[in-house]
Design a protein around this motif. Structure first.
Motif, PDB file in Angstrom:
ATOM      1  N   PRO A  19      -7.119  -3.313   3.076  1.00  0.00           N
ATOM      2  CA  PRO A  19      -8.112  -2.345   2.579  1.00  0.00           C
ATOM      3  C   PRO A  19      -9.156  -1.954   3.629  1.00  0.00           C
ATOM      4  CG  PRO A  19      -7.709  -4.012   0.922  1.00  0.00           C
ATOM      5  CD  PRO A  19      -7.000  -4.476   2.175  1.00  0.00           C
ATOM      6  N   TRP A  20      -9.485  -2.893   4.538  1.00  0.00           N
ATOM      7  CA  TRP A  20     -10.443  -2.534   5.596  1.00  0.00           C
ATOM      8  C   TRP A  20      -9.854  -1.438   6.481  1.00  0.00           C
ATOM      9  CZ3 TRP A  20     -14.882  -4.279   4.280  1.00  0.00           C
ATOM     10  CH2 TRP A  20     -15.076  -5.569   3.801  1.00  0.00           C
ATOM     11  N   LEU A  21      -8.592  -1.616   6.868  1.00  0.00           N
ATOM     12  CA  LEU A  21      -7.944  -0.618   7.727  1.00  0.00           C
ATOM     13  C   LEU A  21      -7.798   0.715   7.011  1.00  0.00           C
ATOM     14  CD1 LEU A  21      -6.418   0.261  10.262  1.00  0.00           C
ATOM     15  CD2 LEU A  21      -4.332  -0.698   9.248  1.00  0.00           C
ATOM     16  N   GLN A  58     -18.511  -9.796   7.857  1.00  0.00           N
ATOM     17  CA  GLN A  58     -18.856 -11.011   7.112  1.00  0.00           C
ATOM     18  C   GLN A  58     -17.713 -11.455   6.188  1.00  0.00           C
ATOM     19  OE1 GLN A  58     -22.978 -10.779   5.411  1.00  0.00           O
ATOM     20  NE2 GLN A  58     -22.908  -8.699   6.229  1.00  0.00           N
ATOM     21  N   CYS A  59     -16.554 -10.823   6.320  1.00  0.00           N
ATOM     22  CA  CYS A  59     -15.472 -11.025   5.347  1.00  0.00           C
ATOM     23  C   CYS A  59     -14.931 -12.455   5.371  1.00  0.00           C
ATOM     24  CB  CYS A  59     -14.337 -10.038   5.649  1.00  0.00           C
ATOM     25  SG  CYS A  59     -12.911 -10.242   4.562  1.00  0.00           S
ATOM     26  N   THR A  60     -14.706 -12.974   4.196  1.00  0.00           N
ATOM     27  CA  THR A  60     -14.047 -14.282   4.054  1.00  0.00           C
ATOM     28  C   THR A  60     -12.913 -14.172   3.027  1.00  0.00           C
ATOM     29  OG1 THR A  60     -15.700 -14.953   2.404  1.00  0.00           O
ATOM     30  CG2 THR A  60     -16.102 -15.615   4.683  1.00  0.00           C
ATOM     31  N   ARG A  61     -12.277 -13.015   2.965  1.00  0.00           N
ATOM     32  CA  ARG A  61     -11.278 -12.777   1.916  1.00  0.00           C
ATOM     33  C   ARG A  61      -9.977 -13.548   2.112  1.00  0.00           C
ATOM     34  NH1 ARG A  61     -10.512  -8.685  -1.266  1.00  0.00           N
ATOM     35  NH2 ARG A  61      -8.648  -7.915  -0.232  1.00  0.00           N
ATOM     36  N   CYS A  62      -9.723 -14.027   3.344  1.00  0.00           N
ATOM     37  CA  CYS A  62      -8.512 -14.827   3.524  1.00  0.00           C
ATOM     38  C   CYS A  62      -8.821 -16.040   4.405  1.00  0.00           C
ATOM     39  CB  CYS A  62      -7.357 -13.997   4.094  1.00  0.00           C
ATOM     40  SG  CYS A  62      -7.356 -13.810   5.876  1.00  0.00           S
ATOM     41  N   GLY A  63      -7.850 -16.921   4.535  1.00  0.00           N
ATOM     42  CA  GLY A  63      -8.056 -18.180   5.240  1.00  0.00           C
ATOM     43  C   GLY A  63      -8.302 -18.040   6.726  1.00  0.00           C
ATOM     44  N   LEU A  64      -8.019 -16.865   7.301  1.00  0.00           N
ATOM     45  CA  LEU A  64      -8.260 -16.704   8.728  1.00  0.00           C
ATOM     46  C   LEU A  64      -9.748 -16.759   9.071  1.00  0.00           C
ATOM     47  CD1 LEU A  64      -5.648 -13.934   9.651  1.00  0.00           C
ATOM     48  CD2 LEU A  64      -5.495 -16.409   9.959  1.00  0.00           C
ATOM     49  N   ALA A  65     -10.588 -16.567   8.068  1.00  0.00           N
ATOM     50  CA  ALA A  65     -12.038 -16.654   8.304  1.00  0.00           C
ATOM     51  C   ALA A  65     -12.422 -18.045   8.798  1.00  0.00           C
ATOM     52  CB  ALA A  65     -12.796 -16.314   7.022  1.00  0.00           C
TER      53      ALA A  65
HETATM   54  S1  SF4 Z   1      -8.367 -11.384   8.395  1.00  0.00           S
HETATM   55 FE1  SF4 Z   1      -8.984 -12.193   6.368  1.00  0.00          FE
HETATM   56  S2  SF4 Z   1     -11.090 -12.943   6.619  1.00  0.00           S
HETATM   57 FE2  SF4 Z   1     -10.612 -11.658   8.391  1.00  0.00          FE
HETATM   58  S3  SF4 Z   1     -11.401  -9.603   7.820  1.00  0.00           S
HETATM   59 FE3  SF4 Z   1      -9.239  -9.685   7.229  1.00  0.00          FE
HETATM   60  S4  SF4 Z   1      -9.226 -10.353   5.089  1.00  0.00           S
HETATM   61 FE4  SF4 Z   1     -11.238 -10.827   5.939  1.00  0.00          FE
END
Ligand code: SF4
Length: 250
Positions: free
Chosen positions: A170-172, A79-86
């Motif tokens: 951080p996810w990785l 559900q991440c929206t931390r960057c513009g790629l979302a």
């Molecule tokens: S690329 Fe951006 S929106 Fe997608 S998971 Fe990573 S931080 Fe979140």
């Protein structure tokens, strides 16, 4: 020879035929895998080349601390929206394979097929990766976990940008902490640089063993690059023998 025009199976057959003396498989994939697995590695580098631990440098600048439970981590990440790629993604591509895996493969970012399916390394490059993994008795069904540095597709398949890597890493980092594989295989420049902590060309990164958080790390070419450039098949094969050597010793 233009690998771009070859199906993945043929590319691997060439890889096998060029660098491993296995003429007796008779076209039987299981026999070929056994022969490849039993063949001596051509240039297995000594583990004495292991370097000091490197850490993922970026990723904590905003204090983001992902969940420490695997299921919670996955639920939050998708559900991440931390960057513009979302904004441009179809879906987050979190991982494939088994969370209890021996080997963790870390690529760069999802492409169009991955964005559509939600799985990393699908399509021709993914198929080639699966075949090379099978040659050293690894598969995402049994003992491999696969993910990318970026979880969302960059538009037009452009390279990841530094701030995207910093925001997503951080996810990785948490994935590696939770999966805790026996070895990490970084495929491609961006994952290789990030995990080794060395900002050099991939040709200088590969061919040796690093450690990340105490876990042996091997860097090699991305399978999509292999499909484009047959000159990198031999060093990739050597890197997989390096990986095999690590697993046999651990
Ligand atoms: S690329 Fe951006 S929106 Fe997608 S998971 Fe990573 S931080 Fe979140």
């Amino acid at each position: 020879m233009v690998f771009d025009s070859l199906p993945a199976e043929r590319a691997l057959e060439i890889l096998r035929g060029s660098f491993v003396v296995t003429p007796a498989s008779g076209g039987d994939p299981a026999a070929a895998r056994r022969e490849v697995a039993e063949a001596p590695g051509p240039t297995v580098a000594p583990l004495a080349m292991v370097r000091p631990d490197k850490v993922i440098q970026p990723g904590s600048s905003d204090g983001f601390d992902p969940p420490a439970d695997y299921d919670a981590l996955r639920s939050a990440a998708i559900q991440c929206t931390r960057c513009g790629l979302a904004d441009g993604r179809t879906q987050v591509v979190f991982s494939d394979g088994h969370p209890d895996a021996s080997v963790m493969v870390v690529g760069e970012a999802p492409g169009a097929n991955e964005d559509r399916t939600g799985l990393p390394f699908v399509g021709r490059a993914g198929k080639l990766l699966d075949l090379i993994l099978a040659s050293v008795d690894l598969s995402r069904e049994r003992n491999v976990y696969i993910c990318n540095v970026l979880k969302c597709r960059p538009p037009g398949n452009r390279n990841p940008l530094p701030h995207e890597i910093e925001t997503c890493s951080p996810w990785l980092r948490r994935q590696i902490e939770l999966v805790r594989p026996r070895a990490i295989l970084a495929v491609g420049t961006f994952s290789g640089r990030l995990l080794s902590g060395r900002d050099v060309a991939l040709g200088k990164l590969r061919g040796q063993v690093y450690t990340y958080q105490g876990i042996p790390l091997v860097v090699t070419y991305h399978p999509a690059a292999l499909l484009r450039n047959p000159r990198w098949v031999r060093p990739t094969w050597d890197d997989f023998q390096l990986l095999r050597g690590i697993l046999e010793r651990s």
